[in-house]
Design a protein around this motif. Structure first.
Motif, PDB file in Angstrom:
ATOM      1  N   GLY A 154       0.767  -1.244   0.000  1.00 11.86           N
ATOM      2  CA  GLY A 154       0.000   0.000   0.000  1.00 11.86           C
ATOM      3  C   GLY A 154       0.790   1.281   0.000  1.00 11.86           C
ATOM      4  N   VAL A 155       2.102   1.238  -0.226  1.00 10.47           N
ATOM      5  CA  VAL A 155       2.895   2.468  -0.263  1.00 10.47           C
ATOM      6  C   VAL A 155       2.510   3.268  -1.508  1.00 10.47           C
ATOM      7  CG1 VAL A 155       5.217   3.432  -0.417  1.00 10.47           C
ATOM      8  CG2 VAL A 155       4.794   1.414   0.977  1.00 10.47           C
ATOM      9  N   ALA A 156       2.194   4.531  -1.337  1.00 10.45           N
ATOM     10  CA  ALA A 156       1.814   5.383  -2.465  1.00 10.45           C
ATOM     11  C   ALA A 156       3.012   5.589  -3.397  1.00 10.45           C
ATOM     12  CB  ALA A 156       1.303   6.726  -1.958  1.00 10.45           C
ATOM     13  N   HIS A 157       2.757   5.558  -4.697  1.00 10.14           N
ATOM     14  CA  HIS A 157       3.835   5.709  -5.685  1.00 10.14           C
ATOM     15  C   HIS A 157       4.593   7.019  -5.496  1.00 10.14           C
ATOM     16  CE1 HIS A 157       1.060   2.791  -7.504  1.00 10.14           C
ATOM     17  NE2 HIS A 157       2.110   2.320  -8.153  1.00 10.14           N
ATOM     18  N   VAL A 158       3.852   8.084  -5.191  1.00 20.43           N
ATOM     19  CA  VAL A 158       4.485   9.398  -5.076  1.00 20.43           C
ATOM     20  C   VAL A 158       5.462   9.454  -3.903  1.00 20.43           C
ATOM     21  CG1 VAL A 158       2.681  10.412  -3.625  1.00 20.43           C
ATOM     22  CG2 VAL A 158       4.028  11.885  -5.141  1.00 20.43           C
ATOM     23  N   LEU A 159       5.262   8.609  -2.896  1.00 23.63           N
ATOM     24  CA  LEU A 159       6.185   8.593  -1.764  1.00 23.63           C
ATOM     25  C   LEU A 159       7.536   8.019  -2.178  1.00 23.63           C
ATOM     26  CD1 LEU A 159       3.879   7.463   1.189  1.00 23.63           C
ATOM     27  CD2 LEU A 159       4.470   9.774   0.436  1.00 23.63           C
ATOM     28  N   ASP A 202       7.961  10.786 -11.696  1.00 23.13           N
ATOM     29  CA  ASP A 202       7.009  11.501 -10.853  1.00 23.13           C
ATOM     30  C   ASP A 202       5.812  11.959 -11.675  1.00 23.13           C
ATOM     31  OD1 ASP A 202       6.489  12.588  -8.155  1.00 23.13           O
ATOM     32  OD2 ASP A 202       6.555  14.518  -9.178  1.00 23.13           O
ATOM     33  N   ALA A 203       6.076  12.465 -12.878  1.00 24.55           N
ATOM     34  CA  ALA A 203       4.982  12.875 -13.761  1.00 24.55           C
ATOM     35  C   ALA A 203       4.150  11.671 -14.181  1.00 24.55           C
ATOM     36  CB  ALA A 203       5.548  13.578 -14.995  1.00 24.55           C
ATOM     37  N   GLN A 204       4.816  10.543 -14.420  1.00 24.05           N
ATOM     38  CA  GLN A 204       4.103   9.346 -14.857  1.00 24.05           C
ATOM     39  C   GLN A 204       3.185   8.794 -13.772  1.00 24.05           C
ATOM     40  OE1 GLN A 204       7.520   7.027 -16.113  1.00 24.05           O
ATOM     41  NE2 GLN A 204       7.082   7.419 -18.270  1.00 24.05           N
ATOM     42  N   VAL A 205       3.672   8.753 -12.527  1.00 26.15           N
ATOM     43  CA  VAL A 205       2.836   8.178 -11.466  1.00 26.15           C
ATOM     44  C   VAL A 205       1.707   9.115 -11.061  1.00 26.15           C
ATOM     45  CG1 VAL A 205       4.756   6.795 -10.576  1.00 26.15           C
ATOM     46  CG2 VAL A 205       4.276   9.032  -9.548  1.00 26.15           C
ATOM     47  N   PRO A 264       1.794   2.842 -13.310  1.00 29.14           N
ATOM     48  CA  PRO A 264       2.739   3.531 -12.420  1.00 29.14           C
ATOM     49  C   PRO A 264       3.762   2.593 -11.788  1.00 29.14           C
ATOM     50  CG  PRO A 264       0.567   3.391 -11.404  1.00 29.14           C
ATOM     51  CD  PRO A 264       0.401   2.962 -12.824  1.00 29.14           C
ATOM     52  N   ASP A 265       3.396   1.328 -11.560  1.00 32.18           N
ATOM     53  CA  ASP A 265       4.363   0.374 -11.009  1.00 32.18           C
ATOM     54  C   ASP A 265       5.543   0.211 -11.960  1.00 32.18           C
ATOM     55  OD1 ASP A 265       2.308   0.103  -9.216  1.00 32.18           O
ATOM     56  OD2 ASP A 265       2.307  -2.077  -9.204  1.00 32.18           O
ATOM     57  N   PHE A 266       5.234   0.019 -13.242  1.00 28.10           N
ATOM     58  CA  PHE A 266       6.275  -0.146 -14.257  1.00 28.10           C
ATOM     59  C   PHE A 266       7.119   1.119 -14.364  1.00 28.10           C
ATOM     60  CE2 PHE A 266       7.687   0.120 -18.740  1.00 28.10           C
ATOM     61  CZ  PHE A 266       8.472  -1.031 -18.784  1.00 28.10           C
ATOM     62  N   LEU A 288       7.911   3.188 -12.007  1.00 27.72           N
ATOM     63  CA  LEU A 288       8.871   3.221 -10.903  1.00 27.72           C
ATOM     64  C   LEU A 288      10.005   2.227 -11.127  1.00 27.72           C
ATOM     65  CD1 LEU A 288       6.653   3.617  -7.702  1.00 27.72           C
ATOM     66  CD2 LEU A 288       7.942   5.369  -8.929  1.00 27.72           C
ATOM     67  N   GLU A 289       9.691   1.066 -11.672  1.00 31.30           N
ATOM     68  CA  GLU A 289      10.749   0.092 -11.956  1.00 31.30           C
ATOM     69  C   GLU A 289      11.723   0.642 -12.995  1.00 31.30           C
ATOM     70  OE1 GLU A 289       9.061  -3.627 -13.044  1.00 31.30           O
ATOM     71  OE2 GLU A 289       8.084  -3.969 -11.101  1.00 31.30           O
ATOM     72  N   GLN A 290      11.185   1.291 -14.028  1.00 30.82           N
ATOM     73  CA  GLN A 290      12.040   1.891 -15.043  1.00 30.82           C
ATOM     74  C   GLN A 290      12.884   3.019 -14.464  1.00 30.82           C
ATOM     75  OE1 GLN A 290      12.412   0.785 -18.423  1.00 30.82           O
ATOM     76  NE2 GLN A 290      11.500  -0.912 -17.273  1.00 30.82           N
ATOM     77  N   MET A 291      12.312   3.755 -13.501  1.00 29.95           N
ATOM     78  CA  MET A 291      13.051   4.814 -12.833  1.00 29.95           C
ATOM     79  C   MET A 291      14.267   4.256 -12.107  1.00 29.95           C
ATOM     80  SD  MET A 291      11.884   7.211  -9.600  1.00 29.95           S
ATOM     81  CE  MET A 291      12.042   5.814  -8.469  1.00 29.95           C
ATOM     82  N   LEU A 292      14.079   3.160 -11.378  1.00 26.93           N
ATOM     83  CA  LEU A 292      15.192   2.570 -10.637  1.00 26.93           C
ATOM     84  C   LEU A 292      16.291   2.090 -11.577  1.00 26.93           C
ATOM     85  CD1 LEU A 292      13.393   0.535  -7.812  1.00 26.93           C
ATOM     86  CD2 LEU A 292      14.346   2.848  -7.718  1.00 26.93           C
ATOM     87  N   LEU A 293      15.903   1.500 -12.692  1.00 26.65           N
ATOM     88  CA  LEU A 293      16.905   1.035 -13.657  1.00 26.65           C
ATOM     89  C   LEU A 293      17.654   2.216 -14.274  1.00 26.65           C
ATOM     90  CD1 LEU A 293      14.853  -1.798 -15.410  1.00 26.65           C
ATOM     91  CD2 LEU A 293      16.670  -2.056 -13.707  1.00 26.65           C
ATOM     92  N   ALA A 294      16.935   3.306 -14.556  1.00 27.59           N
ATOM     93  CA  ALA A 294      17.580   4.494 -15.113  1.00 27.59           C
ATOM     94  C   ALA A 294      18.543   5.122 -14.107  1.00 27.59           C
ATOM     95  CB  ALA A 294      16.522   5.518 -15.533  1.00 27.59           C
TER      96      ALA A 294
END
Length: 335
Positions: A235-240, A305-308, A315-317, A319-325
């Motif tokens: 349940g952690v919000a994506h924006v957090l 941040d704009a995507q989520v 939005p899950d994907f 964030l995963e792409q963000m971590l890889l970048a």
């Protein structure tokens, strides 16, 4: 006429014919001060032209053009951000305008803290230009800040719940503000209690957005992805997550800028905007991160941040792409 330093809220102050210097490392507070001032100015003069510009973009006569009046509007609202990077050639012009803005100009200058550009800051303060501080909220004041944020959003939250939220989310104001807003949205017209927060953030004692940020900053993308997926499932919000990673990158970037000044530990911590114990972590991270890598990582976070917030369907994907970048950006420093 020069404005005087005052503790009155921006909404009650004179806006046109005045200048305001917003200084400090807490970006959320600075953004809100600026927004409140712009809103007050537009309320006073709805037809005023609003211009926000980064200091490095003020080349040639650009500043004079912005503050000298508009052909299309009787009044102008000008916000100059990142004042630390203003060209020294413009110091005198900015100082003169801030001292005497003229009756049809509302001028706001934003400095993010630190030693860069301090000469201009000192001159502005000596000229008695009004100053609004955007200082970090101390750790022991955070529950009270959360309670104030809840009241601002007309959300009912007791003091125990405010402390529980700080314990669950951490010390980043933007993350706390996002959590308060999310809680209010999910439990409308209810009083938020500590028990609600503990249920809402179940599992976050072990896997928080800050744990994800710590792993990706340390160069452990596998662990970061694993913790991200678990955090989202609880349940952690994506924006957090984007907020926590952005906060870590900002802190490291400020550390890289400030460490060459060889300041005492306490002063260095204040410049960076972190508690002194955090400096050891930043020192360790700085050995494998470059300024270019941090810049690339910040861009990746801004995109995510704009995507989520609605720009992407998954939005899950995002964030995963963000971590890889970010991991690729980290390798810019390691390579």
């Amino acid at each position: 006429m020069a404005s005087q330093r005052t503790s009155r809220p921006a909404s009650t102050q004179q806006t046109f014919g005045s200048a305001l210097l917003v200084t400090g490392t807490e970006q959320l507070i600075a953004e809100r001060i600026v927004a409140e001032r712009v809103t007050a100015a537009r309320r006073a003069e709805p037809s005023a032209e609003v211009t926000k510009v980064v200091a490095v973009e003020l080349e040639g006569n650009r500043f004079a053009e912005l503050t000298g009046g508009s052909l299309f509007a009787a009044a102008s609202i000008v916000v100059v951000e990142d004042l630390a990077n203003l060209s020294q050639d413009l110091f005198d012009a900015v100082l003169a305008t801030a001292k005497d803005p003229g009756p049809e100009l509302c001028l706001t200058l934003v400095h993010g803290g630190g030693q860069k550009g301090k000469g201009l800051l000192d001159k502005l303060k000596k000229a008695k230009v009004e100053v609004a501080e955007a200082a970090p909220v101390k750790a022991w004041e955070l529950p009270r800040w959360v309670s104030t944020e809840a009241r601002r959003l007309r959300i009912q939250m007791d003091a125990e719940a405010a402390q529980a939220l700080v314990d669950a989310v951490g010390h980043d104001l933007r993350a706390l503000a996002g959590a308060v807003s999310q809680l209010g949205s999910d439990w409308q017209d209810q009083t938020i209690t500590a028990a609600m927060i503990q249920r809402y953030f179940a599992g976050r004692a072990d896997v928080t957005s800050f744990a994800v940020a710590d792993d990706i900053m340390a160069g452990n993308p596998g662990q970061a992805l694993e913790k991200l997926r678990w955090a989202l499932s609880t349940g952690v919000a994506h924006v957090l997550v984007t907020s926590a990673v952005a906060n870590s990158l900002r802190g490291l970037g400020k550390y890289l800028d400030a460490r060459s000044a060889r300041l005492p530990e306490g002063q260095l911590a204040r410049e960076v905007g972190v508690p002194p114990w955090k400096l050891k972590d930043l020192s360790r991270l700085s050995r494998s991160w470059s300024a270019e890598g941090i810049s690339q990582a910040v861009q990746a976070v801004a995109k995510a941040d704009a995507q989520v917030k609605g720009a992407a369907s998954d939005p899950d994907f995002a964030l995963e792409q963000m971590l890889l970048a970010i991991d690729r950006a980290h390798r810019v420093g390691r390579d």
